[in-house]
Write an enzyme that holds these catalytic residues in place. Sequence first.
Site, PDB file in Angstrom:
ATOM      1  N   GLY A   1      -2.460  -1.749  -7.305  1.00  0.00           N
ATOM      2  CA  GLY A   1      -1.362  -2.720  -7.354  1.00  0.00           C
ATOM      3  C   GLY A   1      -1.629  -3.809  -8.383  1.00  0.00           C
TER       4      GLY A   1
ATOM      5  N   SER B   1       0.315  -8.943   1.738  1.00  0.00           N
ATOM      6  CA  SER B   1      -1.140  -8.925   1.758  1.00  0.00           C
ATOM      7  C   SER B   1      -1.592  -8.769   3.201  1.00  0.00           C
ATOM      8  CB  SER B   1      -1.671 -10.249   1.202  1.00  0.00           C
ATOM      9  OG  SER B   1      -3.036 -10.404   1.537  1.00  0.00           O
TER      10      SER B   1
ATOM     11  N   ASP C   1      -3.287  -7.455  -7.503  1.00  0.00           N
ATOM     12  CA  ASP C   1      -4.672  -7.823  -7.837  1.00  0.00           C
ATOM     13  C   ASP C   1      -4.850  -7.535  -9.320  1.00  0.00           C
ATOM     14  OD1 ASP C   1      -5.994  -8.199  -4.967  1.00  0.00           O
ATOM     15  OD2 ASP C   1      -4.603  -6.523  -4.893  1.00  0.00           O
TER      16      ASP C   1
ATOM     17  N   GLN D   1      -8.264  -7.202 -10.946  1.00  0.00           N
ATOM     18  CA  GLN D   1      -8.917  -5.984 -10.441  1.00  0.00           C
ATOM     19  C   GLN D   1      -8.420  -4.761 -11.210  1.00  0.00           C
ATOM     20  OE1 GLN D   1      -9.696  -4.992  -6.125  1.00  0.00           O
ATOM     21  NE2 GLN D   1      -7.738  -3.946  -6.360  1.00  0.00           N
TER      22      GLN D   1
ATOM     23  N   HIS E   1       0.836  -1.204   0.000  1.00  0.00           N
ATOM     24  CA  HIS E   1       0.000   0.000   0.000  1.00  0.00           C
ATOM     25  C   HIS E   1       0.873   1.257   0.000  1.00  0.00           C
ATOM     26  CE1 HIS E   1      -2.793  -2.836   2.344  1.00  0.00           C
ATOM     27  NE2 HIS E   1      -3.492  -2.544   1.262  1.00  0.00           N
TER      28      HIS E   1
HETATM   29  P1  AMP Z   1      -6.387  -3.932  -0.448  1.00  0.00           P
HETATM   30  O1  AMP Z   1      -6.251  -3.100   0.791  1.00  0.00           O
HETATM   31  O2  AMP Z   1      -5.890  -5.325  -0.294  1.00  0.00           O
HETATM   32  O3  AMP Z   1      -7.747  -3.825  -1.079  1.00  0.00           O
HETATM   33  O4  AMP Z   1      -5.394  -3.297  -1.506  1.00  0.00           O
HETATM   34  C1  AMP Z   1      -5.434  -1.924  -1.821  1.00  0.00           C
HETATM   35  C2  AMP Z   1      -4.508  -1.672  -2.989  1.00  0.00           C
HETATM   36  O5  AMP Z   1      -3.191  -2.087  -2.659  1.00  0.00           O
HETATM   37  C3  AMP Z   1      -4.904  -2.448  -4.256  1.00  0.00           C
HETATM   38  O6  AMP Z   1      -4.689  -1.637  -5.394  1.00  0.00           O
HETATM   39  C4  AMP Z   1      -3.945  -3.612  -4.224  1.00  0.00           C
HETATM   40  O7  AMP Z   1      -3.677  -4.150  -5.507  1.00  0.00           O
HETATM   41  C5  AMP Z   1      -2.708  -2.959  -3.647  1.00  0.00           C
HETATM   42  N1  AMP Z   1      -1.809  -3.968  -3.077  1.00  0.00           N
HETATM   43  C6  AMP Z   1      -2.133  -4.940  -2.182  1.00  0.00           C
HETATM   44  N2  AMP Z   1      -1.053  -5.711  -1.931  1.00  0.00           N
HETATM   45  C7  AMP Z   1      -0.036  -5.220  -2.678  1.00  0.00           C
HETATM   46  C8  AMP Z   1       1.330  -5.587  -2.865  1.00  0.00           C
HETATM   47  N3  AMP Z   1       1.878  -6.618  -2.228  1.00  0.00           N
HETATM   48  N4  AMP Z   1       2.074  -4.852  -3.741  1.00  0.00           N
HETATM   49  C9  AMP Z   1       1.532  -3.801  -4.405  1.00  0.00           C
HETATM   50  N5  AMP Z   1       0.249  -3.413  -4.256  1.00  0.00           N
HETATM   51  C10 AMP Z   1      -0.521  -4.100  -3.415  1.00  0.00           C
END
Ligand code: AMP
Length: 285
Positions: A147, A185, A150, A153, A37
């Site tokens: 990111g 994650s 996903d 997504q 994030h």
């Molecule tokens: P989330 O809080 O899991 O919904 O993720 C929020 C954003 O962070 C989304 O755009 C995800 O793709 C991105 N994201 C989650 N994990 C990672 C990671 N390991 N590397 C880069 N981006 C990430």
Amino acid sequence: MKVIETVREMQAFSESMRMEGKKIALVPTMGYLHEGHLSLMREGRKRGNCLIISIYVNPTQFGPAEDLDKYPRDFERDEALARNVGVDVIFYPSNEEMYPEHYQTYVNVEEVTDNLCGLSRPGHFRGVTTVCAKLFNMTKPNVTIFGQKDFQQLVTIKRMVTDLNMDLEVVGLPTVREHDGLAMSSRNTYLKEDERESALSLSRSLKLAKELYDAGERSAAEIISKMTAFIEEHPHTDIDYIKICDTTTMKDVQTIERESVVALAVRVGLPRLIDNYVFGEPLNI
Ligand code: AMP
């Protein structure tokens, strides 16, 4: 750094930023922030001069048997991390703000959501695109950062923004990994010690796919069967899918010819983890 909890205040703030000629960058998240994030936020800091992040665990993207209630939350910790990277506003709405009584409107992107997580998690992407469309209307960003972790997504959000003529740029950034390759994650916190060891089989299987591809292998079935065998050697793993898809259509390919992604979802103990690798790109594991 401000914390804004209402839609009305969020829209007024963003409108005033726009009137001042500021470029707004938005990073949508579900909180429990980690380095993945933070990398998106640092990019947002560079690309905009007003950086907004949202923290919202969106119920409409969780299925009835999924981990909505258990999803990790720690707002104070998130606040400190966000302040540290120079976030201007955390948008932190309640469910009542996001989905008030009589709510009944959803955004549905069709073909690119049919495969992969769209198959395993019916309704998931409908929830994601709906909440993102709403967040874009609330925060009025010029640029939004997602990111590649996903991957489907990201493709889906890009499709929605193009198809609905939303006036903003969507930027995708590479997956941030732990030192041993595990994709970061929020759900990694569910892993017990021996499960975490098994969870490494996801990124290692992607490395195997890359090595096969680099050695000239182009058959999707061959690569998938070797990855499957490799992951199945590890205890606590239960493969949901391993697929190789065209990065534009997200349809399965038999032979890797155009730009393709290998994507996988594997349950390791409690959490269902996802990861992916776009053939031809670097993989720092
Ligand atoms: P989330 O809080 O899991 O919904 O993720 C929020 C954003 O962070 C989304 O755009 C995800 O793709 C991105 N994201 C989650 N994990 C990672 C990671 N390991 N590397 C880069 N981006 C990430």
